[in-house]
Design an enzyme around this catalytic site. Structure first.
Site, short mmCIF file in Angstrom:
data_model
loop_
_atom_site.label_atom_id
_atom_site.label_comp_id
_atom_site.label_asym_id
_atom_site.label_seq_id
_atom_site.Cartn_x
_atom_site.Cartn_y
_atom_site.Cartn_z
N GLY A 145 0.77 -1.16 0.04
CA GLY A 145 -0.31 0.04 -0.02
C GLY A 145 0.75 1.74 0.10
O GLY A 145 1.97 1.29 -0.87
N CYS A 146 0.19 2.43 0.58
CA CYS A 146 1.63 3.50 1.14
C CYS A 146 2.37 3.71 1.46
O CYS A 146 2.97 4.23 1.48
CB CYS A 146 0.58 4.73 1.64
SG CYS A 146 -1.35 4.98 1.08
N ALA A 147 3.09 2.62 2.47
CA ALA A 147 3.68 2.26 2.28
C ALA A 147 5.54 1.87 0.88
O ALA A 147 6.51 1.54 2.14
CB ALA A 147 4.20 1.72 3.28
#
Length: 352
Positions: A145-147
């Site tokens: 995801g966003c990481a």
């Protein structure tokens, strides 16, 4: 003379790429009102998120009208595959050009993406167009995801260090708009509709060169019992966003200590960090990060500018921030941070 395991890994380039359609936030808000206001009782309470998200425009792989149709999972994933391949070629090509490296010189490709399903994976689908060798190693990574932008760069640096002299290309691509849902009458879906856009970014790393900066180290912090904070749910229509707990207060309360723990483990003094480059998940998240990292209000200026112009593109977004830092002049030590499903904080330290 350093041993192979201690060889510095150089960041040779970082390059962003956007899809062709620019979506103004005002147009997105108007479309949401047409679609949701007469069906969703809480719409008026949620509608201000379009104004408070800190976003002026975003980029999408399809024009706005396409998202307003009755789309099923195959149609959404087809849009992901088409858009992601074009963005891969654009971002990877730009990063390789910046580094002065031919695609045939790439030894390993790390592909980060969590917004669609691709088997064969994306780098295999574009290998012929870009000219990768037949023996190139492929490392597709799903679910960060966003990481993913920070974790992907960390994975690429470890692979480069494991084989001194090897050229590693990392590409982060997200087609978040494939998950825009007209059928989900929830606050989480409204927030996602107001926040997310599409984009990609690529970077090239290799040992033994100066480059833009040296990758000093990286690490992650995973919180127990936090699976409900962020993620995907899957149904016959496609992917649907999970935001069951508010991220800004969680970030303000816990991220600062997690970052300090990661820095201690990789041997970086917190006082020696000149700039944090953070994934701009939203306007409130940026404010929370400034507080938890003990930064001055407004310190994350590049983050706010990227969010305003591109929205939250998930994994590639922090690399857009990094690219702006490179253009404006890298400080001596920069620490990239991003939050993603898990719930996870990922960090990577760069020394220019």
């Amino acid at each position: 003379m350093p041993t192979d395991s201690c060889l510095p890994v150089a960041l040779l380039s970082v390059a962003p790429a956007m899809p062709p359609h620019r979506l103004l936030q005002s147009d997105a808000a108007a479309a949401a009102r047409r679609i949701f206001s007469h069906r969703y009782a809480a719409f008026e309470r949620m509608a201000p998120v379009f104004d408070t998200a800190g976003i002026r425009s975003r980029y999408t792989v399809k024009p706005l009208d396409w998202y307003l149709g009755d789309l099923d999972w195959p149609e959404r994933n087809a849009a992901y595959l088409e858009g992601a391949q074009e963005l891969f070629v654009a971002a990877a090509g730009a990063a390789l050009d910046q580094a002065g490296i031919a695609a045939s010189e790439v030894d390993t490709i790390v592909t980060i993406s969590s917004t669609g399903i691709a088997t064969p994976s994306l780098e295999a689908r574009v290998a012929g167009r870009l000219g990768f060798r037949a023996d190139v190693e492929r490392v597709p990574v799903f679910g960060l995801g966003c990481a993913g932008g920070v974790s992907g760069l960390a994975i690429a640096s470890r692979l480069a260090r494991a084989r001194p002299g090897a050229t590693v290309l990392m590409v982060a691509i997200e087609i978040c708009t494939a998950a825009f849902r007209m059928d989900q009458l929830t606050s989480a879906n409204m927030v996602a509709t107001a926040l997310f856009g599409d984009g990609a970014a690529a970077a090239v790393v290799r040992t033994g060169e100066d480059g833009l900066a040296q990758i000093e180290g990286a690490g992650e912090h995973l919180w127990a019992d936090s699976l409900d904070i962020m993620g995907w749910k899957v149904d016959p229509t496609g992917l649907g966003v999970i935001f069951d707990r508010a991220i800004p207060p969680f970030a303000e309360e816990r991220v600062g200590a997690a970052v300090e723990g990661i820095l201690a483990r990789i041997g970086v003094d917190r006082a020696a960090v000149d700039r944090f480059a953070c994934h701009p998940g939203g306007a409130k998240v940026i404010t929370a990060l400034e507080a938890t990292l003990r930064l001055g209000q407004g310190a994350l200026d590049h983050e706010r500018a990227v969010l305003e112009e591109y929205g939250n593109m998930s994994a590639p977004t922090v690399l857009f921030v990094l690219e702006r830092l490179v253009r404006s002049g890298m400080p001596h030590r920069t620490v990239l941070t991003a939050l993603g499903p898990g719930f996870t904080c990922s960090c990577l330290s760069l020394a220019a």
